[in-house]
Design a protein around this motif. Sequence first.
Motif: not given
Lengths: 237, 237
Positions: A55-65, A67-70, A125-128, A93-96
Amino acid sequence: MRKGEQTRAAILDAALDLASRDGLEGLTIGLLAERMQMSKSGVFAHFGSREDLQVEVVREYHRRFEDEVFFPSLREARGLPRLRAMMNRWMEKRIQEVTTGCIYISGAVEYDDRAASAVREQLVHSVSMWRDALLRAIRQSKDEGHLKADTDPQLMLFELYSFTLGLHHDARFLHLPEAVQLTRDALEKTFTSYQTPGSNGGAPSSAGNSESISPNASVNPDPSPAATLTSHHTDSR
Amino acid sequence: MRKGEQTRAAILDAALDLASRDGLEGLTIGLLAERMQMSKSGVFAHFGSREDLQVEVVREYHRRFEDEVFFPSLREARGLPRLRAMMNRWMEKRIQEVTTGCIYISGAVEYDDRAASAVREQLVHSVSMWRDALLRAIRQSKDEGHLKADTDPQLMLFELYSFTLGLHHDARFLHLPEAVQLTRDALEKTFTSYQTPGSNGGAPSSAGNSESISPNASVNPDPSPAATLTSHHTDSR
């Protein structure tokens, strides 16, 4: 950052790396301990269970997403310029991720048929939240008159989202060298199909459309409560 | 069918079922033996190794895909009616697979980052044959004048393929009830964008466009060597 926090952050970083490569279900405490040259109990001291860690990994990915995209995209003018910035950064990001993998995409397949679980819930939740942010940007583009009044936001979202799935599939699974260019062409075709004739809101030629942005603009200049990915949003069509 | 062949077919059927649910990597001889109420060595007697079994599962899925999606579509007139039939049947299969899973989609994620293997090779081969068949149908639709002369077949293929990935993602992972309708709308929008003005090749309203099909039409009435999924095709853009 204290020592304990540093260690936790380092474990999370390695876990995200492993999960991107092998999928969230491929992530085990044993593998992670090996990578970190720690004991399993040392890893457990920071994350109570394998599920907590996932769960924490998904949250961390979301935080980075975010920061980088949104957040950087919020610097662009409301409407089509912002929507285009979100899509462009997402594509970058997808290309990376063609080489590293993406836990949203692998997770969507890993957890598509699983019973409710904390990991699945966090993923959905994150994807939505990201999809809601895109939907808001589409609606704002209509409000600004950049997109035609009869634009169906859900249909446009479906098109945009599908193309980034297609990019990942064609580049990462089929190794097609033309995947990136095809994705750009498909996205541009979609933008053009919805754009108000005569409106040039954020078309590629108008890059640098930044009259409203001061050099010291904060990361999130939009003061509305809808301006963060984490806000709630009624997803009515 | 002899006893041995019957048993082999029954094992393959169960294996396809398990692989659709758990992914090809989730398929083990042990799990399969349990499902078949056989010994592991009994399963091994029919498939030399786990990898052989996985490759055979991909081949079996492909055979069924041809039977359900590709061959029946060849009964439609060459050009847009046939292309539309292929997409419609594919969508129907995808809708069924919302509950059962699809090894092409899960396999594309499972094997996207793996080193060359017989399973990956067979998956890429099967997916590529289907994509080549779609590409041929798009080119024939151009030749027949159903699609505009400046249609980019690779771009159209990218759009159509991405939407079926989007359908699977939205229906199976996000459980969005509107996924099927959005996919239909997106496909129709794409067909319309490429269609020659005035041409009505296979539009939904012209269903039953079967003047060239006798009631005794064979499953594969197209005598050209390009008419089977298994034919080779140069995939130049």
